[in-house]
Design an enzyme around this catalytic site. Sequence first.
Site: not given
Length: 283
Positions: A17, A45
Amino acid sequence: MFIKDAFLKKETTLSFEIFPPKNLDNIFNTIQELKKFNPDFISITYGAGGSSKDRTVEIASTIKNNYGIEALAHLTCAASTKEEIEEIINKLKQSKIENILALRGDIPEGFIQGKEYPYRYAKDLIWKLKEDANLCIAAAAYPEGHNECKNLDNGVRYLKEKVDEGADLLITQLFFDNNNFFEFKEKLYQYNIKVPVVTGIMPAVNKALIEKIQKLSGFVLPDKVKSFMSKYEYNEDDLKKAGIEYASYQMEELLKNKVEGIHLYTMNKHDIVKNILDNVSFK
């Protein structure tokens, strides 16, 4: 490619991520370095509003179309109108993004849920995505509960609703106690949740960040992690070393137990990722 198909080909997937920084050049350098580890996908994100949303789409598109890595774009819904959600979905489709992590997102202070905001929960967004587009949908899971839902059985029931609406895989909140995850996985079986579960791991190399996330989400912080974060709070190098060592231990144990996926929350630090992966026997 749908991310869900990767679980048919590999015993354990590897993914990362990242978050959109102010300077996009820096993140593209990070992606170039992360590509060396052959990840099955990279998630990006999703900001609370404005240009941050556009950066998420831009970065996801670059990961997919320039670097040849599957991108998983985060999408939040609680404070978004139907039109805003449809606009983002169309932008993602135009960029050939086929994988979305459907999230409720944080509720802004003073926000009032009205009829113009039809997606109150992640399950509502999942339903919308499955109705309107041919996409692979990931959903968030909380192995140790959440501040808004401490009862784990209730949490798993809510998770079952996400899966019933069409979630294809689950990605967990970060955790530091593997035993809690193993118990959580057993509970998923009890509720007949059979989609792949990807374990979220964040190395404890930043004490302030870990404590901030812990306060927001309520994950369990073991005494061992508290101890080394306090011991090395003012020694950046030693804290980094201890955090990498603990994350490596976690991953080794998870791999031995044949988890379906490991998702490293990188904080955009590819050097930390390299150090961890050098320590573990990831195939």
